[in-house]
Design a protein around this motif. Sequence first.
Motif, PDB file in Angstrom:
ATOM      1  N   MET A  60      24.616  44.086  79.823  1.00 29.98           N
ATOM      2  CA  MET A  60      25.047  42.866  79.151  1.00 29.98           C
ATOM      3  C   MET A  60      26.003  42.127  80.068  1.00 29.98           C
ATOM      4  O   MET A  60      26.840  42.742  80.746  1.00 29.98           O
ATOM      5  CB  MET A  60      25.723  43.182  77.817  1.00 29.98           C
ATOM      6  CG  MET A  60      26.254  41.938  77.092  1.00 29.98           C
ATOM      7  SD  MET A  60      27.142  42.330  75.558  1.00 29.98           S
ATOM      8  CE  MET A  60      25.772  42.469  74.415  1.00 29.98           C
ATOM      9  N   ARG A  61      25.887  40.817  80.099  1.00 29.42           N
ATOM     10  CA  ARG A  61      26.785  39.980  80.893  1.00 29.42           C
ATOM     11  C   ARG A  61      27.299  38.834  80.024  1.00 29.42           C
ATOM     12  O   ARG A  61      26.827  38.627  78.917  1.00 29.42           O
ATOM     13  CB  ARG A  61      26.058  39.415  82.116  1.00 29.42           C
ATOM     14  CG  ARG A  61      25.514  40.473  83.059  1.00 29.42           C
ATOM     15  CD  ARG A  61      24.814  39.844  84.251  1.00 29.42           C
ATOM     16  NE  ARG A  61      24.110  40.845  85.041  1.00 29.42           N
ATOM     17  CZ  ARG A  61      23.301  40.571  86.054  1.00 29.42           C
ATOM     18  NH1 ARG A  61      23.089  39.297  86.390  1.00 29.42           N
ATOM     19  NH2 ARG A  61      22.687  41.532  86.724  1.00 29.42           N
ATOM     20  N   GLY A  62      28.247  38.084  80.591  1.00 34.75           N
ATOM     21  CA  GLY A  62      28.723  36.899  79.897  1.00 34.75           C
ATOM     22  C   GLY A  62      30.052  37.091  79.220  1.00 34.75           C
ATOM     23  O   GLY A  62      30.921  37.837  79.697  1.00 34.75           O
ATOM     24  N   ASP A  63      30.229  36.442  78.090  1.00 36.06           N
ATOM     25  CA  ASP A  63      31.502  36.366  77.370  1.00 36.06           C
ATOM     26  C   ASP A  63      31.606  37.502  76.360  1.00 36.06           C
ATOM     27  O   ASP A  63      31.104  37.414  75.244  1.00 36.06           O
ATOM     28  CB  ASP A  63      31.590  35.007  76.665  1.00 36.06           C
ATOM     29  CG  ASP A  63      32.957  34.774  76.044  1.00 36.06           C
ATOM     30  OD1 ASP A  63      33.771  35.719  75.986  1.00 36.06           O
ATOM     31  OD2 ASP A  63      33.205  33.636  75.604  1.00 36.06           O
ATOM     32  N   GLY A  64      32.278  38.566  76.741  1.00 33.10           N
ATOM     33  CA  GLY A  64      32.427  39.717  75.864  1.00 33.10           C
ATOM     34  C   GLY A  64      33.309  39.466  74.660  1.00 33.10           C
ATOM     35  O   GLY A  64      33.279  40.226  73.693  1.00 33.10           O
ATOM     36  N   SER A  65      34.079  38.393  74.691  1.00 34.74           N
ATOM     37  CA  SER A  65      35.016  38.129  73.598  1.00 34.74           C
ATOM     38  C   SER A  65      34.363  37.452  72.397  1.00 34.74           C
ATOM     39  O   SER A  65      34.965  37.377  71.322  1.00 34.74           O
ATOM     40  CB  SER A  65      36.167  37.251  74.089  1.00 34.74           C
ATOM     41  OG  SER A  65      35.713  35.924  74.391  1.00 34.74           O
ATOM     42  N   LEU A  71      21.197  41.181  78.760  1.00 35.07           N
ATOM     43  CA  LEU A  71      21.486  40.359  77.589  1.00 35.07           C
ATOM     44  C   LEU A  71      22.713  39.516  77.890  1.00 35.07           C
ATOM     45  O   LEU A  71      23.760  40.058  78.255  1.00 35.07           O
ATOM     46  CB  LEU A  71      21.726  41.247  76.373  1.00 35.07           C
ATOM     47  CG  LEU A  71      21.958  40.529  75.037  1.00 35.07           C
ATOM     48  CD1 LEU A  71      20.730  39.724  74.631  1.00 35.07           C
ATOM     49  CD2 LEU A  71      22.303  41.529  73.941  1.00 35.07           C
ATOM     50  N   LEU A  72      22.588  38.211  77.745  1.00 32.73           N
ATOM     51  CA  LEU A  72      23.691  37.292  78.014  1.00 32.73           C
ATOM     52  C   LEU A  72      24.414  36.961  76.717  1.00 32.73           C
ATOM     53  O   LEU A  72      23.812  36.457  75.761  1.00 32.73           O
ATOM     54  CB  LEU A  72      23.170  36.012  78.652  1.00 32.73           C
ATOM     55  CG  LEU A  72      24.225  34.950  78.987  1.00 32.73           C
ATOM     56  CD1 LEU A  72      25.155  35.454  80.083  1.00 32.73           C
ATOM     57  CD2 LEU A  72      23.557  33.646  79.414  1.00 32.73           C
TER      58      LEU A  72
END
Length: 323
Positions: free
Chosen positions: A49-54, A167-168
């Motif tokens: 998974m990448r992107g904005d974890g928040s 998964l973004l």
Amino acid sequence: MGVRRDVLASDDDREAYLRGCMLLANTPSGSTALDVHRILQPQVPGWAMRGDGSVELSMWDLFTLWHYVAMGLPTAGVNTNRAHGGPVFLPWHRLFLIRLEAQLQGVLDDPDFGLPYWDWAKDGPLNSPLWADSRLGTNRGTVDAGRLAGFRVRLTGQGSFSQGGFLLAHQPRAITRDAGADPDHRTLPRKSDVAACMDEGVYDTANWDTASVGFRNHLEGWRRWPVELHNRVHVWIGGDMSPGTSPNDPVFFLHHCNVDRIWEAWMDRRPGRPYEPTGTPGADSPGHNLNDNMVALLGATMTPADVLDPSPWYSFDNLSVET
């Protein structure tokens, strides 16, 4: 118990569905993208998974996540996974729809709500009333007006994690569609296509994959190019209906409700509700056998055997799928 009706024939069911979609898309799940990443990474081989974890995921996002995870768990056979490409395709999606229907019954405070289906072989044209802003919204471009104007999603598949994709996670965005743009899939399936599928005599055959002969693979759409039936509808709509995160689009569930209806019509006409393979769990085709546990992220797991008869949960108003 709900009755599943044609989305274009039942204004009440369609309005309830759209209202429920908005409610689930705006109901916090209590988990961020980073939370689910930390849970899945040690349990799911190859998970990425990448992107904005928040970003905080909604209850709707969890269904998208569930579908993406199941698609990324390969099984034996050509292009098969724990939800597609083999016999489990139909029972897994039946379980998936049952769980979504239960969530909608909860937010709508209506235990008798039934998911509507979209009879795409009867409907067809790009200018169908289904795509009015007062219904599902545009089938070309961003869905940012009408009943789904405020509908937002937070997860987008960038290929399968089992094949090097990820998964973004991102800030909420509107869904998109690009109906009829694919040069090989300009039209939706026709009633004659459904009738040919209904003539299949067996549910599935070895090697239980995308090259198999039988009803399941015919309905799923892998038999030839251009793709058919279920697969063709995904490709025809395009946009968010294309990647493994296709449940982002509310039309996904209307589409799969009709696929489930076709399966139910086929089973209803055959003694014993046939399903194959019936071997011991994990033996013939692990993850696809009659008594194998299916992947479940929301609620307890079930087996294909548990869902062959849908009557404990719902019925259809009409099983005349060829007309």
